[in-house]
Structures are given as C-alpha cells and as structure tokens.
Scaffold this motif. Structure first.
Motif: not given
Length: 252
Positions: A17-25, A58-59, A89-94
């Motif tokens: 998982r990446v957080s933005s399209h910029g990171q993905g591209e 990640g939310k 990368r799985l989740s930022r929430s416990v």
C-alpha cells in the motif's frame, strides 16, 4: 544447508500500500515493500501466489480498499496467508489490526516474520500511541508558529505559506499564491492597527521595549492572539513597521 525444503513452503498473498498516486506512479516506497516481502519469502519458505497494490490512505480498513478486499478474498479462497512489508501497510489503526486478529485472519509481516498475534497487537498499539504523540507535538508546534506569524514574524509567515502550499493538493499555483497573500494581508492589517498605539507609547516616554510593552498592556491593547505584550513581541512589530526609538536611546 541453507536451502528450504518444499514441505515447509506456505502460500502467501503479497499486499502493498502507498498513500498517494504520486508514490504509486513513481514506485516510491512500493519497490522497498516488494523487496522486504521477497526477501522474507526466500528466507522463510513462502510461495508468493499473487500481489495486490492499493493507492489509498492507511485510515481505511483493508477490507474497504479495492485491492485489499481482493487480497483478502484470495486468501480465504486459497487458504493462503496475507503478507505485508510492515504493519502500517496493513493498517495504522490498532482497532483494525485487533479485529483482523480476532477474526483469526492469519497474516505475516515481512520485517518481523516470526511475530505471533500478541506481539503484532502490541506493536500496533505502540505505533498508534507514537503517532498520537507526534500529532500532539505537531499541533503544539503549529500553534506556536501561527502565534509568531500573527505577531509579525516574517519567517513564520513564510513557513505557514509554504506549508499551506504543500498541503494544498489539487490547488492551482494561483490559488496557493492567493492563500499566501491572504495570510500576509491579515498580518499586515493587524500590525497597522497597532502602529499608532506603539508610536504613542514611544512619544510618551517609552524608551525600552519592555516599557512599550508595559504601556500597551496598561491600555488594554492586546496582541493578535488577545494576550499580553512582551518585549520580544514589541521588537518584532516595531521592526516590521519601521518604528524606532528616538536617537541615542537604547531599546533593551
């Protein structure tokens, strides 16, 4: 012998998982995640049967992500285990992590492949607490920065403008410029409103920064935040307004 026998091999579904399209591209962060997972697979006898990549925050719970939902479905269908590079990368929430663990969702984390459910839960809780501390410290730092900007500190105004531009996703350069100008106009307007009171305090005998601050406070003239004046605040505003003490008087 360091080779791994096929009897110990387990099937895993790789999830990144990446957080933005910029990171993905650009692949920023994505290649590192793949490397973590590939290396852990070789070291632990995992057979990667498929890979899924999401470009989302990640939310969101993994089951609410387009590719995450597909990865979970494939794991259930093939009895494979989900594997992520790092726990966040799985989740930022416990809460999300705990729910997956409670639902007996078996997953692996490449950076700590031997971690059991208790350890994963603990790591998730510690990570969430650290993010909470960071958010609190950031909020306090931004409040202090805004306070200095409202008092006329030019560098603080510039920092706020740069931060607004960086956070202004989807905003045009023209809109970001307008936002920066609006902040500066607000500061300039307030500073002009205290020009005469400061000048009067100097004319009535104020010969030090502290004396001017005391004069303003005695007249119930507040700072931009509605607080009491200090010598440092007076110094900043006088500098920006090009106000000076009479010649031969030291402003200390």
């Amino acid at each position: 012998m360091t080779s791994i026998t096929t009897t110990n091999t387990i099937d895993v579904v790789s999830y990144c998982r990446v957080s933005s399209h910029g990171q993905g591209e650009s692949g920023l962060g994505l290649e590192a995640q793949r490397e973590y997972i590939t290396r852990a697979a070789k070291q632990n006898g995992w057979n990667i049967v498929d890979e899924f990549v999401d470009v989302v925050s990640g939310k969101l719970a993994i089951e609410d992500r387009p590719e995450g939902a597909k990865a979970l479905a494939l794991c259930k269908q093939t009895k494979a285990k989900l594997v992520v590079a790092k726990l966040d990368r799985l989740s930022r929430s416990v809460h999300h992590i705990a729910r997956l663990l409670d639902e007996t969702m078996d997953f692996k984390v490449a950076t700590m492949p031997q971690a059991d459910k208790f350890q994963l839960h603990l790591f998730a809780a510690l990570a969430e607490q650290e993010r909470s501390f960071i958010a609190s410290r950031t909020k306090e730092a931004l409040a202090a920065l805004q306070k200095r900007a409202d008092e006329g500190d030019a560098q603080s105004v510039e920092k706020i403008a740069r931060r607004s531009a960086a956070l202004g996703k989807g905003r045009t350069d023209a809109n970001r410029t307008k936002a920066s100008e609006a902040v500066q106009d607000r500061v300039n307007s307030w500073q002009e409103s205290v020009r005469d009171p400061i000048d009067l305090c100097i004319r009535r005998g104020g010969r030090t920064l502290q004396q001017v601050a005391d004069c303003l406070n005695s007249k119930s003239i507040t700072t931009s935040r509605g607080g009491q004046w200090s010598s440092m605040q007076v110094s900043r505003v006088m500098k920006n307004l090009a106000l000076h003490f009479p010649a031969k008087d030291a402003a200390v």
